[in-house]
Design a protein around this motif. Structure first.
Motif, PDB file in Angstrom:
ATOM      1  N   GLN A  23       0.831  -1.208   0.000  1.00  0.00           N
ATOM      2  CA  GLN A  23       0.000   0.000   0.000  1.00  0.00           C
ATOM      3  C   GLN A  23       0.868   1.261   0.000  1.00  0.00           C
ATOM      4  O   GLN A  23       0.551   2.241  -0.689  1.00  0.00           O
ATOM      5  N   ASP A  24       1.973   1.236   0.742  1.00  0.00           N
ATOM      6  CA  ASP A  24       2.915   2.379   0.725  1.00  0.00           C
ATOM      7  C   ASP A  24       3.411   2.632  -0.687  1.00  0.00           C
ATOM      8  O   ASP A  24       3.498   3.772  -1.142  1.00  0.00           O
ATOM      9  N   VAL A  25       3.771   1.544  -1.370  1.00  0.00           N
ATOM     10  CA  VAL A  25       4.339   1.684  -2.720  1.00  0.00           C
ATOM     11  C   VAL A  25       3.286   2.248  -3.663  1.00  0.00           C
ATOM     12  O   VAL A  25       3.552   3.181  -4.433  1.00  0.00           O
ATOM     13  N   ILE A  26       2.074   1.713  -3.572  1.00  0.00           N
ATOM     14  CA  ILE A  26       1.012   2.184  -4.468  1.00  0.00           C
ATOM     15  C   ILE A  26       0.690   3.654  -4.188  1.00  0.00           C
ATOM     16  O   ILE A  26       0.584   4.465  -5.116  1.00  0.00           O
ATOM     17  N   ARG A  27       0.605   4.016  -2.930  1.00  0.00           N
ATOM     18  CA  ARG A  27       0.312   5.413  -2.577  1.00  0.00           C
ATOM     19  C   ARG A  27       1.435   6.336  -3.047  1.00  0.00           C
ATOM     20  O   ARG A  27       1.201   7.424  -3.559  1.00  0.00           O
ATOM     21  N   PHE A  28       2.657   5.871  -2.884  1.00  0.00           N
ATOM     22  CA  PHE A  28       3.812   6.678  -3.316  1.00  0.00           C
ATOM     23  C   PHE A  28       3.787   6.876  -4.835  1.00  0.00           C
ATOM     24  O   PHE A  28       3.991   7.985  -5.336  1.00  0.00           O
ATOM     25  N   LEU A  29       3.529   5.801  -5.561  1.00  0.00           N
ATOM     26  CA  LEU A  29       3.525   5.908  -7.027  1.00  0.00           C
ATOM     27  C   LEU A  29       2.354   6.763  -7.506  1.00  0.00           C
ATOM     28  O   LEU A  29       2.494   7.529  -8.461  1.00  0.00           O
ATOM     29  N   GLU A  47       8.043  -3.982  -6.443  1.00  0.00           N
ATOM     30  CA  GLU A  47       9.280  -3.622  -5.748  1.00  0.00           C
ATOM     31  C   GLU A  47       9.169  -2.229  -5.127  1.00  0.00           C
ATOM     32  O   GLU A  47       8.370  -1.411  -5.585  1.00  0.00           O
ATOM     33  N   ILE A  48       9.985  -1.981  -4.128  1.00  0.00           N
ATOM     34  CA  ILE A  48       9.942  -0.688  -3.435  1.00  0.00           C
ATOM     35  C   ILE A  48      10.849   0.295  -4.179  1.00  0.00           C
ATOM     36  O   ILE A  48      12.049   0.037  -4.314  1.00  0.00           O
ATOM     37  N   PRO A  49      10.311   1.415  -4.655  1.00  0.00           N
ATOM     38  CA  PRO A  49      11.171   2.415  -5.305  1.00  0.00           C
ATOM     39  C   PRO A  49      12.232   2.929  -4.326  1.00  0.00           C
ATOM     40  O   PRO A  49      11.945   3.130  -3.136  1.00  0.00           O
ATOM     41  N   SER A  50      13.414   3.163  -4.825  1.00  0.00           N
ATOM     42  CA  SER A  50      14.507   3.581  -3.940  1.00  0.00           C
ATOM     43  C   SER A  50      14.202   4.928  -3.276  1.00  0.00           C
ATOM     44  O   SER A  50      14.586   5.148  -2.120  1.00  0.00           O
ATOM     45  N   ILE A  51      13.517   5.824  -3.994  1.00  0.00           N
ATOM     46  CA  ILE A  51      13.228   7.134  -3.379  1.00  0.00           C
ATOM     47  C   ILE A  51      12.215   6.979  -2.251  1.00  0.00           C
ATOM     48  O   ILE A  51      12.262   7.703  -1.265  1.00  0.00           O
TER      49      ILE A  51
ATOM     50  N   PHE B  57      14.588   9.372 -14.596  1.00  0.00           N
ATOM     51  CA  PHE B  57      15.772   8.537 -14.406  1.00  0.00           C
ATOM     52  C   PHE B  57      15.391   7.134 -13.974  1.00  0.00           C
ATOM     53  O   PHE B  57      16.246   6.304 -13.728  1.00  0.00           O
ATOM     54  N   SER B  58      14.080   6.848 -13.910  1.00  0.00           N
ATOM     55  CA  SER B  58      13.577   5.489 -13.690  1.00  0.00           C
ATOM     56  C   SER B  58      14.439   4.725 -12.692  1.00  0.00           C
ATOM     57  O   SER B  58      15.019   3.703 -12.996  1.00  0.00           O
ATOM     58  N   VAL B  59      14.479   5.288 -11.512  1.00  0.00           N
ATOM     59  CA  VAL B  59      15.443   4.819 -10.527  1.00  0.00           C
ATOM     60  C   VAL B  59      15.490   3.302 -10.355  1.00  0.00           C
ATOM     61  O   VAL B  59      16.535   2.703 -10.513  1.00  0.00           O
ATOM     62  N   SER B  60      14.352   2.705 -10.036  1.00  0.00           N
ATOM     63  CA  SER B  60      14.441   1.263  -9.810  1.00  0.00           C
ATOM     64  C   SER B  60      14.251   0.462 -11.082  1.00  0.00           C
ATOM     65  O   SER B  60      14.820  -0.583 -11.257  1.00  0.00           O
TER      66      SER B  60
END
Lengths: 136, 113
Positions: A23-29, A47-51, B57-60
């Motif tokens: 849910q964190d990932v979806i909300r972030f995206l 996957e979890i985005p690095s940012i 930059f499409s980080v991941s």
């Protein structure tokens, strides 16, 4: 709340687990306009985005230390070593690596490392922060 | 240098990012606090600006699992809520955001090493 006037360089200020849920990932995206499909891997796991990893780790560190409100963020370095699926608990360790007072302001560098469940290093991130007034 | 996107970041977007990241510094959410701190109004989290630049930059998504991602960002000027900012790709590794007065607010260098 941590008194940064009393913290020496090299001191660990936060060590705790953080959950990065799907849910964190979806909300972030959704918030950042990212494409969910880009973060699905070959196993169809998100996957979890690095940012997001770096941002949530930074937010956790700011909250846990009680750093003064109004602190400015000047630099950010992110190094991602491994990809991680969402719904992972990562261990976070935050260390103050620079703590200098100059011209009435405090200049901090706080390095955070996120580790996986087997102790593997997932992400390193370093934040440059300026506490403009310590109220003293 | 090519312009790739213009964007205005609303207070609602900033509030969403504050909830997701846990960074609830009032400088990002409370206009009167931000003004007391010397800003015109609330300022956008640097990390949120970075995340909005992320698609360039499409980080991941584009980095090889065998290689290491490296990103360096400098937050040079505040980005105000509702201010129009423009993203530019300076070269294949460097992306910048400029504010309405053409000043560089955020500079990001990304590489796979």
């Amino acid at each position: 709340m941590i008194d940064f006037t009393q913290i020496s360089e090299g001191k660990t200020v936060v060590a705790k687990q953080i959950l990065f849920s799907e849910q964190d990932v979806i909300r972030f995206l959704c918030a950042s306009g990212g494409n969910v499909g880009s973060y699905k891997n070959e196993e169809n796991m998100l996957e979890i985005p690095s940012i997001l990893m770096a941002g949530k780790a930074l937010g956790t560190m700011l909250g846990e230390t009680g750093i003064p409100k109004g602190t400015l963020h000047t630099t950010q370095r992110i190094e991602q070593f491994l990809r991680v699926n969402s719904d992972s608990n990562l261990m976070m360790e935050a260390i103050v690596t620079k703590n200098k007072k100059r011209a009435g302001a405090r200049f901090l560098t706080i390095e955070i490392v996120l580790y996986g469940s087997n102790g593997e290093k997932i992400l390193f991130t370093s934040s440059g922060l300026i506490i403009r007034s310590e109220g003293v | 240098m090519s312009e790739v996107r213009k964007i205005q970041i609303s207070q609602d977007m900033v509030n969403d990012y504050a909830r997701i990241s846990g960074d609830d510094n009032p400088i990002h959410q409370d206009p009167s606090f931000a003004r007391d701190e010397g800003f015109d109004t609330t300022i956008v989290h640097g990390m949120f600006v970075l995340s909005l630049m992320g698609e360039y930059f499409s980080v991941s998504s584009k980095f090889d699992t065998q290689s290491k991602l490296l990103l360096n960002a400098r937050f040079k000027k505040p980005v105000y809520v509702d201010e129009e900012i423009t993203f530019f790709i300076e070269n294949k590794e460097k992306i910048i955001a400029k504010n309405s007065t053409n000043e560089i607010c955020v500079e990001v260098v990304v590489s796979n090493v």
